[in-house]
Design an enzyme around this catalytic site. Structure first.
Site, PDB file in Angstrom:
ATOM      1  N   LYS A 194     -11.495  31.138   9.281  1.00  0.00           N
ATOM      2  CA  LYS A 194     -11.915  30.077  10.398  1.00  0.00           C
ATOM      3  C   LYS A 194     -13.302  30.156  10.658  1.00  0.00           C
ATOM      4  CE  LYS A 194      -7.835  30.847  13.350  1.00  0.00           C
ATOM      5  NZ  LYS A 194      -7.051  32.197  12.470  1.00  0.00           N
ATOM      6  N   GLY A 241       4.003  35.400  10.984  1.00  0.00           N
ATOM      7  CA  GLY A 241       3.351  36.762  10.778  1.00  0.00           C
ATOM      8  C   GLY A 241       4.465  38.040  11.126  1.00  0.00           C
ATOM      9  N   ARG A 242       4.082  38.315  12.286  1.00  0.00           N
ATOM     10  CA  ARG A 242       4.666  39.762  12.598  1.00  0.00           C
ATOM     11  C   ARG A 242       6.236  39.497  12.923  1.00  0.00           C
ATOM     12  NH1 ARG A 242       0.891  40.398  17.904  1.00  0.00           N
ATOM     13  NH2 ARG A 242       0.577  38.225  17.352  1.00  0.00           N
TER      14      ARG A 242
HETATM   15  O1  6AU Z   1       3.064  35.394  13.954  1.00  0.00           O
HETATM   16  P1  6AU Z   1       1.810  36.151  14.340  1.00  0.00           P
HETATM   17  O2  6AU Z   1       1.457  35.981  15.565  1.00  0.00           O
HETATM   18  O3  6AU Z   1       1.843  37.684  13.891  1.00  0.00           O
HETATM   19  O4  6AU Z   1       0.594  35.768  13.463  1.00  0.00           O
HETATM   20  C1  6AU Z   1      -0.087  34.493  13.594  1.00  0.00           C
HETATM   21  C2  6AU Z   1      -1.058  34.238  12.731  1.00  0.00           C
HETATM   22  C3  6AU Z   1      -2.351  34.855  12.780  1.00  0.00           C
HETATM   23  C4  6AU Z   1      -3.253  34.304  13.299  1.00  0.00           C
HETATM   24  O5  6AU Z   1      -4.778  34.446  13.093  1.00  0.00           O
HETATM   25  C5  6AU Z   1      -2.954  32.715  12.940  1.00  0.00           C
HETATM   26  O6  6AU Z   1      -1.413  32.822  12.698  1.00  0.00           O
HETATM   27  N1  6AU Z   1      -3.065  31.581  13.853  1.00  0.00           N
HETATM   28  C6  6AU Z   1      -3.943  30.726  13.454  1.00  0.00           C
HETATM   29  C7  6AU Z   1      -4.299  30.283  12.312  1.00  0.00           C
HETATM   30  C8  6AU Z   1      -3.348  30.120  11.128  1.00  0.00           C
HETATM   31  O7  6AU Z   1      -5.231  29.801  12.000  1.00  0.00           O
HETATM   32  C9  6AU Z   1      -4.203  29.706  14.578  1.00  0.00           C
HETATM   33  C10 6AU Z   1      -3.582  29.867  15.802  1.00  0.00           C
HETATM   34  O8  6AU Z   1      -3.912  28.977  16.555  1.00  0.00           O
HETATM   35  N2  6AU Z   1      -2.859  30.759  15.964  1.00  0.00           N
HETATM   36  C11 6AU Z   1      -2.589  31.793  15.072  1.00  0.00           C
HETATM   37  O9  6AU Z   1      -1.783  32.823  15.414  1.00  0.00           O
HETATM   38  O10 6AU Z   1      -2.837  35.690  11.334  1.00  0.00           O
END
Ligand code: 6AU
Length: 475
Positions: A306, A443-444
């Site tokens: 980012k 992610g999680r």
């Molecule tokens: O499924 P999670 O919540 O465990 O992880 C979500 C992943 C994290 C965030 O840094 C990323 O997605 N993310 C991003 C990205 C990809 O740029 C943007 C956003 O708006 N929300 C988000 O969660 O690694």
């Protein structure tokens, strides 16, 4: 309402809005029956009846936030519908003004708002699609059109092929029947119209001209050919070949765990998204085995850095320092906040020859400060760098008629709706079928599962089935 519709049809005949003879239609066909609803503005009571009938039809439409009449005939009709229902309206200009804002769509709307189309008569459906093209270009979503009359000449199918469901008050056959029963036309005229409908369908080449390239209904195979960035082209091909639109976010703190994880989920993903700076034991030696795993399982490495600084600083952050991101990650994320200098820096820095950027237009985090205008300007910026931009990170279907770009949607999980730090989740089905995601970032939902490989496979299958449903629902 059925009776009201019959009375209305007869009134149309009496005001000469429906004529019988030899006429030429907009798409160049000769027709024995011609409908010209433009005169209806001279009959306010009839306008009101038509609005009431259309409002009755709107009950069949599941979701709409706004309405838009196809210019010009349906403009006043949509206006009356809007006033009577309090559904806000937007207006499409046929030509963008050459001064001021150059807006094609006038009115207030949010990116991703669902816009219901209002039209009088459908022959080929091409007029509706021209309007849809401008609306989707302005970040609106269009799925349904309510219309007065379906001329039954292929328009309904053509609209369906382009992702638009048509809801007609009347078909031409029904109209002929009503007018015949009311004694307005004789059997011979009905016969003539029936013969005409049976033999005359709108030429496919006429229809093809106005296909708006709606990415939501095109296959990844077709979109690979439309991609202007080499990495997005590769990504489309990987998605199609591995039948997966899953990108796993491996937000793990230890290098060994990261490699093990990549190896296990590798067969099920198209991209592995890292935050390389969260590794507590990062050493550049990690990068070669990571790249080898990516190669052996055919997925792309995606560093979610980012970038958001002045161009020169981004150049260093991207290609120098401890991580030398440009040497191993073909994909990175960039904030549009700091303007075009960041993209220019990514474009010209040393590193891998082929590289792609996902520009962040919307965030999944609750309470984020991104405004509607920021979103619109980000999409504009993405479209200005077609060779560099692989896609956009967003939560809504924002750029429907740019099928070479990929929509990446984070905030995806089956178990939870949110975490305790503002993250918000949608289900895999919702992100693909309602939010327009091409790639879903999980992610999680996977990293914290007791069996990540199995969880990844489950997400992969749900997402892929939803994608198939999305592209098949229009054929
Ligand atoms: O499924 P999670 O919540 O465990 O992880 C979500 C992943 C994290 C965030 O840094 C990323 O997605 N993310 C991003 C990205 C990809 O740029 C943007 C956003 O708006 N929300 C988000 O969660 O690694």
């Amino acid at each position: 309402m059925e009776q009201k519709l019959k009375e209305f049809a007869k009134e149309l005949f009496s005001i000469d809005a429906i004529k019988f003879g030899e006429y030429k239609t907009k798409v160049g066909l000769m027709t024995p029956v011609y409908c010209d609803l433009r005169v209806i503005v001279s009959y306010p009571k009839l306008m009101e009846t038509l609005a009431d009938l259309l409002i009755w039809k709107i009950q069949n439409v599941e979701r709409y936030d706004l309405i838009c009449g196809v210019p010009y005939t349906a403009l006043p009709i949509a206006t009356v519908v809007s006033i009577k229902t309090s559904i806000p309206m937007v207006m499409r200009r046929k030509e963008a003004k050459d001064y001021g804002t150059k807006k094609l769509i006038e009115g207030v709307f949010k990116p991703g708002d669902n816009c219901l189309i209002v039209e009088d008569v459908v022959t080929s459906g091409s007029s509706i699609l021209e309007t849809v093209k401008d609306l989707t270009g302005a970040t609106l979503k269009c799925t349904d059109a309510i219309i007065l009359l379906n001329r039954e000449q292929g328009g309904e199918q053509f609209l369906k092929n382009n992702g638009i469901k048509m809801h007609a008050l009347l078909s031409m056959t029904q109209l002929m029947q009503i007018l015949h029963e009311a004694g307005c036309i004789d059997k011979a005229t009905v016969q003539k119209v029936e013969n005409y409908l049976a033999t005359t369908k709108v030429d496919e080449s006429v229809m093809k001209k106005s296909v708006p390239d709606n990415r939501l209904i095109l296959s990844f195979e077709a979109r690979a050919k439309l991609a202007k960035n080499p990495i997005s082209e590769q990504l489309f091909k990987i998605m199609r070949c591995k039948q997966t639109t899953l990108c796993v976010a491996v937000d793990i703190l230890n290098s060994t765990d990261l490699l093990n994880f990549a190896e296990r989920v590798g067969p099920h993903i198209c991209a592995l998204k890292t935050h390389i700076d969260i590794l507590e034991d990062f050493h550049p030696n990690l990068l070669q085995p990571l790249q080898e795993i990516a190669k052996s399982h055919n997925f792309l490495l995606f560093e979610d850095r980012k970038f958001a600084d002045i161009g020169k600083t981004v150049e260093y952050q991207y290609s120098k320092g401890l991580y030398k991101i440009s040497s191993w990650a073909p994909l990175v994320t960039v904030h549009s906040l700091m303007g075009r200098g960041v993209l220019d820096a990514i474009k010209t820095s040393e590193g891998l020859e082929k590289r792609g950027v996902f520009l962040l237009a919307e965030a999944s985090a609750a309470g984020n400060l991104i405004s509607d205008n920021y979103v619109k300007e980000t999409i504009k910026m993405a479209e200005e760098y077609p060779e560099l931009i692989a896609g956009v990170v967003c939560q809504n279907p924002l750029f429907l008629n740019n099928p070479g770009l990929i929509q990446l949607c984070p905030g995806v999980q089956m178990e939870n709706k949110q975490d305790n730090l503002g993250q918000r989740y949608n289900s895999p089905l919702t992100v693909v079928l309602e939010k327009g995601a091409d790639i879903a970032v999980v992610g999680r939902g996977i990293t914290q599962s007791s069996d990540p490989a199995c969880a990844a496979e489950r997400y992969k299958k749900m997402l892929w089935d939803a994608y198939l449903q999305r592209i098949e629902s229009s054929s």
